[in-house]
Design an enzyme around this catalytic site. Structure first.
Site, PDB file in Angstrom:
ATOM      1  CG  HIS A  36      -3.917   2.927   4.000  1.00  0.00           C
ATOM      2  ND1 HIS A  36      -3.093   2.574   2.966  1.00  0.00           N
ATOM      3  CD2 HIS A  36      -4.988   2.111   3.920  1.00  0.00           C
ATOM      4  CE1 HIS A  36      -3.636   1.581   2.286  1.00  0.00           C
ATOM      5  NE2 HIS A  36      -4.799   1.280   2.852  1.00  0.00           N
ATOM      6  CD  GLU A  61       0.936   5.352   5.030  1.00  0.00           C
ATOM      7  OE1 GLU A  61       1.745   4.705   4.324  1.00  0.00           O
ATOM      8  OE2 GLU A  61      -0.106   4.853   5.496  1.00  0.00           O
ATOM      9  CB  CYS A  69      -0.131   1.643  -0.566  1.00  0.00           C
ATOM     10  SG  CYS A  69      -1.432   2.850  -0.215  1.00  0.00           S
ATOM     11  CB  CYS A  73      -0.235   6.324   1.431  1.00  0.00           C
ATOM     12  SG  CYS A  73      -1.604   5.591   2.365  1.00  0.00           S
TER      13      CYS A  73
END
Length: 153
Positions: free
Chosen positions: A57, A59, A87, A90
């Site tokens: 992701h 992040e 999410c 993260c």
């Protein structure tokens, strides 16, 4: 969540650039930048498909790079700007990295881990809670995501 600080300078435009680049690569358009001392030290867009890695992701990639640059697993004094509410995975990484402030754009009612769902920062086992500012550039981030998924249908 919180009101913006006086003298606030947003870096959400850079995160949106990363999100647009992710969309061009066929990735879900989420972008993130990490800032320290008013300078971008790491930036990334989603690369889960490209890297065949469900943890890639925006992040997570930005946190990994910022930690490499800092030479530390802790990012005190750093701010994270991300186009979509993180999410749970993260959000846990943001806490573990000890990031000072989280700024995010669009809410994620389906998979968010900050304001909905797991609410990682509200959990008793959360070791560090960043200051959270939501809705920064949210309209543009939401439009980018909606356009991406509409084109997929």
């Amino acid at each position: 969540m919180k009101e913006q600080r006086e003298g606030f300078r947003s870096f959400m435009a850079a995160a949106l650039e990363e999100a647009r680049a992710a969309a061009v690569r066929g990735e879900v358009p989420v972008g993130a930048v990490i800032v320290s001392g008013g300078q971008v030290v790491a930036r990334a867009g989603n690369r889960t498909r490209e890297l065949a890695d469900p943890t890639a992701h925006a992040e997570m990639l930005a946190i990994r790079e910022a930690c490499r640059v800092a030479g530390s697993e802790r990012l005190g004094g750093h701010d994270l700007y991300v186009t979509l509410e993180p999410c749970p995975m993260c959000a846990a990484a943001i806490s573990a990295a000890r990031i000072d402030r989280l700024y995010y754009g669009a809410a994620d009612p389906k998979s968010g881990g900050v304001a909905v769902g797991a609410r990682v920062f509200s959990h008793p086992q959360c070791h560090h809670v960043p200051e959270v500012y939501d809705g920064i550039g949210g309209g543009e981030a939401e439009a980018l995501l909606k356009g991406f998924f509409a084109a997929k249908r």
